[in-house]
Design a protein around this motif. Structure first.
Motif, mmCIF file in Angstrom:
data_model
loop_
_atom_site.group_PDB
_atom_site.id
_atom_site.type_symbol
_atom_site.label_atom_id
_atom_site.label_comp_id
_atom_site.label_asym_id
_atom_site.label_seq_id
_atom_site.Cartn_x
_atom_site.Cartn_y
_atom_site.Cartn_z
ATOM 1 N N TYR A 19 0.832 -1.199 0.000
ATOM 2 C CA TYR A 19 0.000 0.000 0.000
ATOM 3 C C TYR A 19 0.873 1.259 0.000
ATOM 4 C CZ TYR A 19 -4.513 -2.230 1.305
ATOM 5 O OH TYR A 19 -5.671 -2.960 1.323
ATOM 6 N N ALA A 20 1.832 1.284 0.922
ATOM 7 C CA ALA A 20 2.500 2.547 1.224
ATOM 8 C C ALA A 20 4.014 2.442 1.267
ATOM 9 C CB ALA A 20 1.986 3.077 2.568
ATOM 10 N N GLY A 21 4.579 1.375 0.723
ATOM 11 C CA GLY A 21 6.031 1.221 0.775
ATOM 12 C C GLY A 21 6.523 0.851 2.155
ATOM 13 N N PHE A 22 5.731 0.063 2.895
ATOM 14 C CA PHE A 22 6.072 -0.303 4.271
ATOM 15 C C PHE A 22 6.778 -1.655 4.350
ATOM 16 C CE2 PHE A 22 3.302 2.242 7.491
ATOM 17 C CZ PHE A 22 3.654 3.425 6.864
ATOM 18 N N THR A 23 7.419 -2.096 3.271
ATOM 19 C CA THR A 23 8.064 -3.412 3.319
ATOM 20 C C THR A 23 9.129 -3.477 4.412
ATOM 21 O OG1 THR A 23 9.503 -2.681 1.505
ATOM 22 C CG2 THR A 23 7.626 -4.054 0.920
ATOM 23 N N GLY A 24 9.825 -2.373 4.637
ATOM 24 C CA GLY A 24 10.818 -2.337 5.696
ATOM 25 C C GLY A 24 10.303 -1.755 6.992
ATOM 26 N N GLU A 78 -5.575 12.368 2.794
ATOM 27 C CA GLU A 78 -4.355 12.717 2.077
ATOM 28 C C GLU A 78 -3.463 11.498 1.875
ATOM 29 O OE1 GLU A 78 -0.701 15.992 2.344
ATOM 30 O OE2 GLU A 78 -2.446 16.145 3.694
ATOM 31 N N GLY A 79 -3.354 10.660 2.913
ATOM 32 C CA GLY A 79 -2.548 9.452 2.802
ATOM 33 C C GLY A 79 -3.113 8.490 1.770
ATOM 34 N N SER A 80 -4.422 8.370 1.715
ATOM 35 C CA SER A 80 -5.063 7.486 0.732
ATOM 36 C C SER A 80 -4.769 7.944 -0.697
ATOM 37 C CB SER A 80 -6.570 7.441 0.968
ATOM 38 O OG SER A 80 -6.872 6.889 2.239
ATOM 39 N N LYS A 81 -4.745 9.261 -0.906
ATOM 40 C CA LYS A 81 -4.410 9.787 -2.233
ATOM 41 C C LYS A 81 -2.955 9.459 -2.592
ATOM 42 C CE LYS A 81 -7.743 13.601 -2.200
ATOM 43 N NZ LYS A 81 -7.922 15.088 -2.112
ATOM 44 N N GLU A 82 -2.074 9.562 -1.594
ATOM 45 C CA GLU A 82 -0.668 9.233 -1.837
ATOM 46 C C GLU A 82 -0.511 7.755 -2.203
ATOM 47 O OE1 GLU A 82 1.650 12.487 1.002
ATOM 48 O OE2 GLU A 82 1.095 10.529 1.824
ATOM 49 N N ILE A 83 -1.273 6.899 -1.558
ATOM 50 C CA ILE A 83 -1.230 5.467 -1.872
ATOM 51 C C ILE A 83 -1.694 5.224 -3.303
ATOM 52 C CG2 ILE A 83 -2.348 3.256 -1.360
ATOM 53 C CD1 ILE A 83 -2.214 4.061 1.617
ATOM 54 N N GLU A 84 -2.765 5.898 -3.704
ATOM 55 C CA GLU A 84 -3.259 5.749 -5.082
ATOM 56 C C GLU A 84 -2.175 6.120 -6.086
ATOM 57 O OE1 GLU A 84 -6.383 4.747 -6.443
ATOM 58 O OE2 GLU A 84 -6.500 3.879 -4.434
ATOM 59 N N THR A 85 -1.447 7.178 -5.803
ATOM 60 C CA THR A 85 -0.373 7.619 -6.705
ATOM 61 C C THR A 85 0.734 6.573 -6.792
ATOM 62 O OG1 THR A 85 -0.828 9.945 -6.205
ATOM 63 C CG2 THR A 85 1.332 9.427 -7.131
ATOM 64 N N LEU A 86 1.102 5.997 -5.656
ATOM 65 C CA LEU A 86 2.115 4.944 -5.638
ATOM 66 C C LEU A 86 1.668 3.728 -6.446
ATOM 67 C CD1 LEU A 86 3.489 4.706 -1.968
ATOM 68 C CD2 LEU A 86 4.780 5.297 -4.016
ATOM 69 N N ILE A 87 0.435 3.306 -6.216
ATOM 70 C CA ILE A 87 -0.084 2.118 -6.906
ATOM 71 C C ILE A 87 -0.134 2.363 -8.410
ATOM 72 C CG2 ILE A 87 -2.056 0.578 -7.148
ATOM 73 C CD1 ILE A 87 -0.499 0.278 -4.512
ATOM 74 N N ASP A 88 -0.559 3.559 -8.819
ATOM 75 C CA ASP A 88 -0.591 3.894 -10.249
ATOM 76 C C ASP A 88 0.801 3.774 -10.864
ATOM 77 O OD1 ASP A 88 -3.303 4.368 -10.250
ATOM 78 O OD2 ASP A 88 -3.129 6.546 -10.077
ATOM 79 N N TYR A 89 1.812 4.232 -10.138
ATOM 80 C CA TYR A 89 3.198 4.167 -10.617
ATOM 81 C C TYR A 89 3.600 2.720 -10.902
ATOM 82 C CZ TYR A 89 8.332 4.701 -10.459
ATOM 83 O OH TYR A 89 9.676 4.668 -10.744
ATOM 84 N N TYR A 90 3.332 1.839 -9.956
ATOM 85 C CA TYR A 90 3.734 0.446 -10.130
ATOM 86 C C TYR A 90 2.891 -0.261 -11.206
ATOM 87 C CZ TYR A 90 6.560 0.997 -5.898
ATOM 88 O OH TYR A 90 7.495 1.409 -4.974
ATOM 89 N N LEU A 91 1.618 0.112 -11.314
ATOM 90 C CA LEU A 91 0.785 -0.478 -12.369
ATOM 91 C C LEU A 91 1.247 -0.031 -13.755
ATOM 92 C CD1 LEU A 91 -2.820 -0.372 -10.839
ATOM 93 C CD2 LEU A 91 -1.482 -2.409 -11.418
ATOM 94 N N GLU A 92 1.740 1.193 -13.859
ATOM 95 C CA GLU A 92 2.305 1.642 -15.136
ATOM 96 C C GLU A 92 3.554 0.834 -15.479
ATOM 97 O OE1 GLU A 92 2.869 5.815 -14.506
ATOM 98 O OE2 GLU A 92 0.714 6.232 -14.447
ATOM 99 N N ASN A 93 4.367 0.529 -14.462
ATOM 100 C CA ASN A 93 5.512 -0.366 -14.672
ATOM 101 C C ASN A 93 5.049 -1.732 -15.172
ATOM 102 O OD1 ASN A 93 7.347 1.541 -13.800
ATOM 103 N ND2 ASN A 93 7.735 0.590 -11.814
ATOM 104 N N ALA A 94 4.002 -2.233 -14.543
ATOM 105 C CA ALA A 94 3.477 -3.543 -14.927
ATOM 106 C C ALA A 94 3.028 -3.551 -16.380
ATOM 107 C CB ALA A 94 2.321 -3.934 -14.003
ATOM 108 N N GLN A 95 2.400 -2.466 -16.812
ATOM 109 C CA GLN A 95 1.942 -2.374 -18.193
ATOM 110 C C GLN A 95 3.119 -2.384 -19.167
ATOM 111 O OE1 GLN A 95 -1.193 -2.629 -19.061
ATOM 112 N NE2 GLN A 95 -0.764 -2.456 -21.254
ATOM 113 N N LEU A 96 4.196 -1.688 -18.815
ATOM 114 C CA LEU A 96 5.393 -1.688 -19.663
ATOM 115 C C LEU A 96 5.973 -3.094 -19.797
ATOM 116 C CD1 LEU A 96 7.228 1.520 -18.358
ATOM 117 C CD2 LEU A 96 6.169 1.220 -20.602
#
Length: 443
Positions: free
Chosen positions: A286-291, A341-359
């Motif tokens: 969701y938020a880059g919390f892997t670490g 605000e945090g939910s909007k930031e998560i949406e932006t992150l997810i969109d970024y990775y989904l664009e990578n997936a599409q490539l």
């Protein structure tokens, strides 16, 4: 400052207490080669190393042979996020840390089940009230919670897993003593029901055609196939679990990647789920919390054991006995994630990775001989290799020729043989470069 001889003696003696006695260590080592404790026989059943450390080992071995390639390595392997934590969410973590430095806001141990505010926010914001706050158990991650669930289920249950699937479901079953040995021909463990997930069945298991299991593990969107289950598929499975008396453990760690209308982000959107299902989830993707480590498990009060007692109560006992609660700092970050605000930031992150997936998806689709799945509602691309090609061989070939790290499908179980998994979690520039190399080498 002056010290007496006696004082210096005591200081020297005290200091020596913190220094290892090498002579004693050498003596012990030479006279005692092993302990007298029998190894847990279940660990001897485990096949090789856990998948992701094994990938790291092979990558390291390659670089030891080719140190000049270190700067060329691109990882499309382990699903580890790479983008920084967004500003508002980060402010929650920073604020949580700052509170510990002030007398009036300092906090020590909290509730093992998680902060009340966070449990309430998860129930309301992510589940729209479909679950209750006291059914949420906040933790240090979904992977850890799967093992805690296994501790609760104990050694006598029979589990059903998707094949291929995330290795933790099988490996923890083996560790808990639920299985027999692994068959060297099929690479499957005795007393586990393997549910084939193939392109032909849309990577969704046909549990009805398989033996009953006590616990059924399902991940959607799926790791590694990228398939997201429909509501009809889930409701059919829920109905069957209820008829058979099975408990469904639903891993929803990739739920925020779902963009297709009508595809459930939670099993509790489906009729009947509260009577048969447990859901595990995590802020990692969701938020880059892997670490950072923050997750949760939902166990409804409607779910009971055969004797009528509440499953939730036993999981609560596991949490209160073997866990002191997620970090106070991290839970403040979780609260920030669920702000508007945090939910909007998560949406932006997810969109970024989904664009990578599409490539990645478009790249592999353009190469003759490869069939591509996933990447629509998930950050993973599951690639069917040309006939006859083996997963580990192809992993090694791509690493040697392109310095791109992938994941062999066979690492997710026998059903993954003949596939590769590509992760969209790399930085954009790395994904673009990897696509260029893969096209040039594999076309």
């Amino acid at each position: 400052m002056k010290f007496s001889a006696l004082s210096l003696f005591f200081l020297a003696s005290s200091a020596s207490a913190f220094v290892a006695n090498n002579n004693h260590a050498k003596s012990s080592k030479s006279t005692l080669a092993m302990s007298g404790v029998e190894r847990n026989a279940n660990f001897a059943k485990l096949a090789g190393g856990y998948l992701f450390p094994e990938i790291g080992r092979r990558r390291t071995a390659y670089l030891e042979e080719h140190p000049e390639m270190a700067d060329r390595i691109i990882s499309l392997g382990i699903g580890d996020t790479t983008q920084p934590i967004p500003e508002h969410i980060l402010s929650g973590l920073v604020g949580g840390a700052s509170e510990l430095g002030k007398k009036e806001t300092y906090s020590g141990y909290g509730a093992e089940q998680g902060m009340g505010d966070l449990r309430e926010k998860i129930a309301n914001n992510l589940y729209s009230g479909l679950i209750k706050p006291d059914e949420v158990f906040v933790s240090d991650g979904a992977k850890c919670d799967i093992m805690r669930l296994q501790q609760m289920f104990g050694p006598t249950v029979k589990s059903a897993v998707q094949d291929p699937s995330y290795p933790v479901y099988v490996d923890t079953s083996v560790m808990m003593g639920q299985t027999g040995e692994q068959d060297s021909d099929t690479m499957q463990y005795e007393n586990i029901v393997y549910m084939p997930c193939t392109a032909e069945n849309g990577f969704f298991p046909d549990y009805a055609s398989l033996p009953r299991a006590d616990v059924v593990y399902l991940c959607s969107p799926n790791n590694p196939t990228g398939a997201a289950a429909t509501k009809d598929q889930l409701e059919d499975l829920i109905k069957l679990c209820k008829e058979r008396g099975s408990i469904l453990v639903f891993d929803a760690a990739y739920a925020p990647f779902i963009r297709s209308p009508g595809v459930p982000k939670s099993v509790f959107e489906c009729e009947g789920a509260r009577e048969v299902a447990i859901e595990v989830n995590s802020f990692s993707k969701y938020a880059g919390f892997t670490g950072v480590r923050l997750g949760w498990t939902v166990i409804p009060s409607d779910l009971t054991w055969k004797d009528g007692s509440l499953v939730r109560d036993d999981f609560n006992r596991v949490m209160t006995t073997a866990f002191n609660g997620a970090s106070n700092i991290v839970q403040q970050g979780g609260l920030a994630c669920l702000d508007e605000e945090g939910s909007k930031e998560i949406e932006t992150l997810i969109d970024y990775y989904l664009e990578n997936a599409q490539l990645l998806k478009e790249t592999m689709e353009a190469i003759d001989g490869y069939t591509v799945y996933g990447g629509t509602d998930a950050p993973y691309i599951f690639v069917k290799l040309p006939d006859g090609k083996k997963s580990w061989d192809t992993f090694s070939e791509i690493l040697e020729k392109t310095q791109v790290v992938t994941i062999p499908g066979a690492g997710f179980g026998p059903g993954g043989e003949g596939y590769l998994r590509l992760s969209a979690f790399a930085p954009r520039e790395a994904v673009v470069e990897a696509c260029s190399r893969l096209k040039e080498t594999l076309a």
